[in-house]
Motif scaffolding. Structure first.
Motif, PDB file in Angstrom:
ATOM      1  N   ALA A  27       0.835  -1.209   0.000  1.00 41.53           N
ATOM      2  CA  ALA A  27       0.000   0.000   0.000  1.00 41.53           C
ATOM      3  C   ALA A  27       0.868   1.258   0.000  1.00 41.53           C
ATOM      4  CB  ALA A  27      -0.945  -0.009   1.194  1.00 41.53           C
ATOM      5  N   LYS A  28       1.976   1.219   0.734  1.00 36.97           N
ATOM      6  CA  LYS A  28       2.902   2.362   0.725  1.00 36.97           C
ATOM      7  C   LYS A  28       3.578   2.492  -0.641  1.00 36.97           C
ATOM      8  CE  LYS A  28       4.051   2.639   5.622  1.00 36.97           C
ATOM      9  NZ  LYS A  28       5.138   2.536   6.607  1.00 36.97           N
ATOM     10  N   ASP A  29       4.023   1.371  -1.193  1.00 38.03           N
ATOM     11  CA  ASP A  29       4.702   1.395  -2.493  1.00 38.03           C
ATOM     12  C   ASP A  29       3.795   1.945  -3.590  1.00 38.03           C
ATOM     13  OD1 ASP A  29       6.982   0.359  -1.338  1.00 38.03           O
ATOM     14  OD2 ASP A  29       6.658  -1.687  -2.092  1.00 38.03           O
ATOM     15  N   SER A  30       2.497   1.684  -3.480  1.00 36.62           N
ATOM     16  CA  SER A  30       1.563   2.169  -4.497  1.00 36.62           C
ATOM     17  C   SER A  30       1.207   3.635  -4.293  1.00 36.62           C
ATOM     18  CB  SER A  30       0.282   1.320  -4.483  1.00 36.62           C
ATOM     19  OG  SER A  30      -0.487   1.622  -3.320  1.00 36.62           O
ATOM     20  N   GLY A  31       1.616   4.189  -3.139  1.00 33.73           N
ATOM     21  CA  GLY A  31       1.307   5.582  -2.846  1.00 33.73           C
ATOM     22  C   GLY A  31      -0.059   5.776  -2.216  1.00 33.73           C
ATOM     23  N   ASP A  32      -0.736   4.685  -1.864  1.00 33.13           N
ATOM     24  CA  ASP A  32      -2.078   4.780  -1.298  1.00 33.13           C
ATOM     25  C   ASP A  32      -2.105   4.884   0.221  1.00 33.13           C
ATOM     26  OD1 ASP A  32      -3.520   4.701  -3.716  1.00 33.13           O
ATOM     27  OD2 ASP A  32      -3.278   2.527  -3.813  1.00 33.13           O
ATOM     28  N   LEU A  33      -1.019   4.539   0.873  1.00 31.54           N
ATOM     29  CA  LEU A  33      -0.977   4.553   2.336  1.00 31.54           C
ATOM     30  C   LEU A  33       0.081   5.539   2.804  1.00 31.54           C
ATOM     31  CD1 LEU A  33      -2.010   3.211   4.998  1.00 31.54           C
ATOM     32  CD2 LEU A  33      -0.153   1.561   4.735  1.00 31.54           C
ATOM     33  N   ARG A  34      -0.270   6.326   3.795  1.00 31.41           N
ATOM     34  CA  ARG A  34       0.678   7.316   4.310  1.00 31.41           C
ATOM     35  C   ARG A  34       1.947   6.616   4.788  1.00 31.41           C
ATOM     36  NH1 ARG A  34      -2.260  10.989   8.475  1.00 31.41           N
ATOM     37  NH2 ARG A  34      -0.163  11.254   9.232  1.00 31.41           N
ATOM     38  N   THR A  38       2.394   2.258  10.529  1.00 34.50           N
ATOM     39  CA  THR A  38       3.230   1.120  10.926  1.00 34.50           C
ATOM     40  C   THR A  38       2.370  -0.098  11.241  1.00 34.50           C
ATOM     41  OG1 THR A  38       3.191   1.481  13.316  1.00 34.50           O
ATOM     42  CG2 THR A  38       4.799   2.775  12.047  1.00 34.50           C
ATOM     43  N   SER A  39       3.018  -1.221  11.418  1.00 31.88           N
ATOM     44  CA  SER A  39       2.293  -2.444  11.789  1.00 31.88           C
ATOM     45  C   SER A  39       1.603  -2.271  13.142  1.00 31.88           C
ATOM     46  CB  SER A  39       3.232  -3.643  11.806  1.00 31.88           C
ATOM     47  OG  SER A  39       4.259  -3.460  12.771  1.00 31.88           O
ATOM     48  N   ARG A  40       2.177  -1.453  14.018  1.00 34.61           N
ATOM     49  CA  ARG A  40       1.536  -1.196  15.313  1.00 34.61           C
ATOM     50  C   ARG A  40       0.221  -0.450  15.130  1.00 34.61           C
ATOM     51  NH1 ARG A  40       6.587   1.220  18.398  1.00 34.61           N
ATOM     52  NH2 ARG A  40       7.270   1.474  16.276  1.00 34.61           N
ATOM     53  N   ASP A  41       0.160   0.408  14.115  1.00 35.78           N
ATOM     54  CA  ASP A  41      -1.097   1.091  13.819  1.00 35.78           C
ATOM     55  C   ASP A  41      -2.172   0.078  13.424  1.00 35.78           C
ATOM     56  OD1 ASP A  41      -0.104   3.719  14.255  1.00 35.78           O
ATOM     57  OD2 ASP A  41       0.811   3.677  12.261  1.00 35.78           O
ATOM     58  N   LEU A  42      -1.789  -0.904  12.634  1.00 33.14           N
ATOM     59  CA  LEU A  42      -2.752  -1.917  12.216  1.00 33.14           C
ATOM     60  C   LEU A  42      -3.252  -2.705  13.420  1.00 33.14           C
ATOM     61  CD1 LEU A  42      -4.311  -3.225   9.965  1.00 33.14           C
ATOM     62  CD2 LEU A  42      -2.356  -4.704   9.529  1.00 33.14           C
ATOM     63  N   VAL A  68     -14.468   1.283  10.072  1.00 33.29           N
ATOM     64  CA  VAL A  68     -13.391   0.760   9.225  1.00 33.29           C
ATOM     65  C   VAL A  68     -13.208   1.665   8.006  1.00 33.29           C
ATOM     66  CG1 VAL A  68     -12.724  -1.145   7.680  1.00 33.29           C
ATOM     67  CG2 VAL A  68     -13.448  -1.623  10.020  1.00 33.29           C
ATOM     68  N   ALA A  69     -14.295   2.132   7.408  1.00 32.78           N
ATOM     69  CA  ALA A  69     -14.186   3.063   6.282  1.00 32.78           C
ATOM     70  C   ALA A  69     -13.512   4.360   6.720  1.00 32.78           C
ATOM     71  CB  ALA A  69     -15.568   3.355   5.697  1.00 32.78           C
ATOM     72  N   TRP A  70     -13.849   4.858   7.911  1.00 33.68           N
ATOM     73  CA  TRP A  70     -13.169   6.053   8.433  1.00 33.68           C
ATOM     74  C   TRP A  70     -11.673   5.806   8.537  1.00 33.68           C
ATOM     75  CZ3 TRP A  70     -16.761   6.667  13.227  1.00 33.68           C
ATOM     76  CH2 TRP A  70     -17.925   7.335  12.880  1.00 33.68           C
ATOM     77  N   MET A  71     -11.334   4.658   9.105  1.00 34.77           N
ATOM     78  CA  MET A  71      -9.922   4.337   9.306  1.00 34.77           C
ATOM     79  C   MET A  71      -9.186   4.276   7.971  1.00 34.77           C
ATOM     80  SD  MET A  71     -10.177   1.331  12.128  1.00 34.77           S
ATOM     81  CE  MET A  71     -11.318   1.447  13.487  1.00 34.77           C
ATOM     82  N   ILE A  72      -9.756   3.571   7.027  1.00 32.72           N
ATOM     83  CA  ILE A  72      -9.098   3.420   5.723  1.00 32.72           C
ATOM     84  C   ILE A  72      -8.902   4.789   5.070  1.00 32.72           C
ATOM     85  CG2 ILE A  72      -9.418   2.554   3.371  1.00 32.72           C
ATOM     86  CD1 ILE A  72     -10.754   0.064   4.690  1.00 32.72           C
ATOM     87  N   ALA A  77      -2.808   8.249   1.576  1.00 29.08           N
ATOM     88  CA  ALA A  77      -1.788   9.246   1.250  1.00 29.08           C
ATOM     89  C   ALA A  77      -2.418  10.286   0.330  1.00 29.08           C
ATOM     90  CB  ALA A  77      -0.607   8.561   0.574  1.00 29.08           C
ATOM     91  N   PRO A  78      -2.001  11.506   0.333  1.00 34.43           N
ATOM     92  CA  PRO A  78      -0.951  12.049   1.190  1.00 34.43           C
ATOM     93  C   PRO A  78      -1.465  12.316   2.601  1.00 34.43           C
ATOM     94  CG  PRO A  78      -1.852  13.796  -0.164  1.00 34.43           C
ATOM     95  CD  PRO A  78      -2.543  12.524  -0.590  1.00 34.43           C
ATOM     96  N   ALA A  79      -0.550  12.267   3.527  1.00 33.62           N
ATOM     97  CA  ALA A  79      -0.894  12.521   4.924  1.00 33.62           C
ATOM     98  C   ALA A  79      -1.336  13.967   5.080  1.00 33.62           C
ATOM     99  CB  ALA A  79       0.310  12.243   5.814  1.00 33.62           C
ATOM    100  N   ARG A  80      -2.309  14.185   5.934  1.00 34.72           N
ATOM    101  CA  ARG A  80      -2.808  15.543   6.176  1.00 34.72           C
ATOM    102  C   ARG A  80      -2.091  16.204   7.344  1.00 34.72           C
ATOM    103  NH1 ARG A  80      -7.116  16.311   2.844  1.00 34.72           N
ATOM    104  NH2 ARG A  80      -8.327  14.484   2.335  1.00 34.72           N
ATOM    105  N   GLY A  81      -1.299  15.443   8.065  1.00 35.97           N
ATOM    106  CA  GLY A  81      -0.547  15.962   9.192  1.00 35.97           C
ATOM    107  C   GLY A  81       0.133  14.816   9.904  1.00 35.97           C
TER     108      GLY A  81
END
Length: 112
Positions: A27-34, A38-42, A68-72, A77-81
């Motif tokens: 997800a990070k490599d595709s640019g879709d995840l901030r 981290t795995s701890r976030d999951l 879950v939709a809110w979380m996703i 990305a991009p991160a808002r803060g």
């Protein structure tokens, strides 16, 4: 969470965790995840969702879909803060153990 006394379950847990790591990396490599996810976030998100499932149960069995939709959406990305630091592994492990024992556990001397 590690399950050293239950080897078949430990193998499944380890395989699932590796899958989580791969999912996060892809997800990070595709640019879709901030980038700061981290795995701890999951783990925290799964714990939060478990609480929703427990609270809504049979009364609102699909309620989990909305948070879950809110979380996703919030981790796109991009991160808002910047995010606060995630908990340390040892603290997260203890929290997971306590959660697995139920709300009346006083294992650590802290009642709920």
């Amino acid at each position: 969470m590690s399950l050293p006394g239950a080897e078949p379950l430990e193998a499944c847990r380890a395989e699932a965790y590796q899958g989580f790591l791969e999912l996060i990396a892809r997800a990070k490599d595709s640019g879709d995840l901030r980038e700061d996810f981290t795995s701890r976030d999951l783990v925290l998100l799964l714990m939060a969702n478990a609480g929703v499932l427990s609270a809504t149960g049979e009364d609102a069995p699909d309620a989990w879909r909305r948070p879950v939709a809110w979380m996703i959406q919030s981790f796109k990305a991009p991160a808002r803060g910047p995010l606060p630091d995630p908990p340390e592994d040892a603290a997260l492990y203890q929290a997971m153990r306590r959660a697995s024992l139920g709300p009346t556990s006083t294992e650590t001397g802290k009642g709920h």
